[in-house]
Design a protein around this motif. Structure first.
Motif, PDB file in Angstrom:
ATOM      1  N   LEU A 153       0.838  -1.254   0.013  1.00  0.00           N
ATOM      2  CA  LEU A 153       0.115   0.146  -0.187  1.00  0.00           C
ATOM      3  C   LEU A 153       0.815   1.178   0.004  1.00  0.00           C
ATOM      4  N   MET A 154       2.130   1.277   0.458  1.00  0.00           N
ATOM      5  CA  MET A 154       2.929   2.327   0.516  1.00  0.00           C
ATOM      6  C   MET A 154       4.313   1.828   0.181  1.00  0.00           C
ATOM      7  N   HIS A 155       4.952   2.645  -0.523  1.00  0.00           N
ATOM      8  CA  HIS A 155       6.480   2.421  -1.168  1.00  0.00           C
ATOM      9  C   HIS A 155       7.414   3.567  -0.996  1.00  0.00           C
ATOM     10  N   SER A 156       8.559   3.227  -0.801  1.00  0.00           N
ATOM     11  CA  SER A 156       9.623   4.264  -0.648  1.00  0.00           C
ATOM     12  C   SER A 156      11.069   3.663  -0.954  1.00  0.00           C
ATOM     13  N   TYR A 157      11.896   4.273  -0.801  1.00  0.00           N
ATOM     14  CA  TYR A 157      13.409   3.973  -1.013  1.00  0.00           C
ATOM     15  C   TYR A 157      14.342   3.884   0.099  1.00  0.00           C
ATOM     16  N   ALA A 158      14.970   2.921   0.631  1.00  0.00           N
ATOM     17  CA  ALA A 158      15.932   3.054   1.806  1.00  0.00           C
ATOM     18  C   ALA A 158      17.293   2.578   1.546  1.00  0.00           C
ATOM     19  N   PRO A 159      18.320   3.178   1.898  1.00  0.00           N
ATOM     20  CA  PRO A 159      19.803   2.764   1.734  1.00  0.00           C
ATOM     21  C   PRO A 159      20.302   1.468   2.457  1.00  0.00           C
ATOM     22  N   PRO A 191      15.911  -0.549  -2.396  1.00  0.00           N
ATOM     23  CA  PRO A 191      17.117   0.062  -2.508  1.00  0.00           C
ATOM     24  C   PRO A 191      17.070   1.287  -3.236  1.00  0.00           C
ATOM     25  N   GLN A 192      17.932   2.332  -3.092  1.00  0.00           N
ATOM     26  CA  GLN A 192      18.175   3.417  -3.460  1.00  0.00           C
ATOM     27  C   GLN A 192      18.576   3.381  -4.869  1.00  0.00           C
ATOM     28  N   PRO A 193      17.846   3.944  -6.111  1.00  0.00           N
ATOM     29  CA  PRO A 193      18.206   3.932  -7.321  1.00  0.00           C
ATOM     30  C   PRO A 193      19.803   4.575  -7.582  1.00  0.00           C
ATOM     31  N   GLY A 194      20.440   3.555  -8.182  1.00  0.00           N
ATOM     32  CA  GLY A 194      21.963   3.970  -8.457  1.00  0.00           C
ATOM     33  C   GLY A 194      22.777   3.449  -7.549  1.00  0.00           C
ATOM     34  N   ALA A 195      22.307   2.870  -6.328  1.00  0.00           N
ATOM     35  CA  ALA A 195      23.275   2.490  -5.309  1.00  0.00           C
ATOM     36  C   ALA A 195      24.204   1.403  -5.765  1.00  0.00           C
ATOM     37  N   THR A 196      23.504   0.329  -6.661  1.00  0.00           N
ATOM     38  CA  THR A 196      24.473  -0.655  -7.135  1.00  0.00           C
ATOM     39  C   THR A 196      25.670   0.036  -8.023  1.00  0.00           C
ATOM     40  N   GLN A 197      25.152   0.826  -8.720  1.00  0.00           N
ATOM     41  CA  GLN A 197      25.978   1.452  -9.726  1.00  0.00           C
ATOM     42  C   GLN A 197      27.314   2.141  -9.158  1.00  0.00           C
TER      43      GLN A 197
END
Length: 218
Positions: A153-159, A191-197
């Motif tokens: 029901l809710m979406h977010s990013y976390a490091p 996961p944060q976008p671009g964290a893997t890169q």
């Protein structure tokens, strides 16, 4: 007058009306007359043997029919028992589904400290009965998100997460046996976008390239 003694040559008295031949003993029947009687007995034995074979064949057929009927009856009993169990499970699942809103109210009252007094006793009794009937609650913070049992029901990013993770349980899920009566409604974090890169850019090979300053000029 003297009495005369009959001699041996005298013939016995013959009843009146009988011929002399009747007084003579009859000769035994010849053995030639036994042949028709033996043939009749053989024919009778053959007929009885044929009847016995027919009876045995009929008995085998009736035995096979009985075995087939018994197998069909056993299959029918198993099918009826299986259907009875399925109908019972459906009825219990329907009842427990109707109780889910009540259990949600009990959970919210417990979170706000309002589950006290007689209401607390009744609520705990209801939860105990539901658990005995097979109701199971699921959904915990920190577990990986599974679309088969979770509803986001809710979406977010976390490091600090490496995969889509349930970070909050907004409404617990319930199952009965293998049936999911309601999915767990959760808030998820990715996961944060671009964290893997970024992690790949800081690899040891990149660091070595920076320290060496690249290839030497000729």
């Amino acid at each position: 007058m003297t009495e005369e003694t009959p001699g041996f040559d005298e013939k016995p008295d013959v009843p009146s009306g009988a011929t002399p031949d009747d007084a003579e003993p009859k000769a035994a029947p010849s053995s030639e007359g036994a042949s028709p009687a033996g043939d009749a007995a053989a024919v009778q034995v053959a007929g009885l043997t044929a009847q016995l074979d027919q009876v045995r064949t009929a008995l085998g057929e009736r035995t096979a029919d009985l075995q087939r009927l018994q197998a069909e009856y056993q299959n029918y009993r198993r099918r009826v028992e299986r259907d009875r169990v399925v109908v019972k499970e459906i009825a219990i699942a329907s009842l427990l589904t109707e109780l889910l809103p009540v259990l949600d109210d009990i959970g919210r009252a417990r979170e706000h400290g309002e589950l006290v007094g007689g209401f607390k006793s009744v609520a705990e009794s209801l939860e105990t009965v539901a658990a005995k009937m097979g109701l199971q609650q699921f959904g915990k913070e920190g577990e990986p998100f599974d679309p088969m049992i979770h509803e986001a029901l809710m979406h977010s990013y976390a490091p600090d997460v490496t995969e889509t993770t349930c970070v909050a349980i907004l409404q617990p899920g319930y199952r009965f046996g293998e049936r999911n009566l309601r999915p767990a409604r959760v808030a998820v974090a990715e996961p944060q976008p671009g964290a893997t890169q970024a992690d790949k850019g800081d690899s040891p090979e990149s660091a070595d390239g920076k320290e060496n300053g690249g290839p030497e000029e000729g």
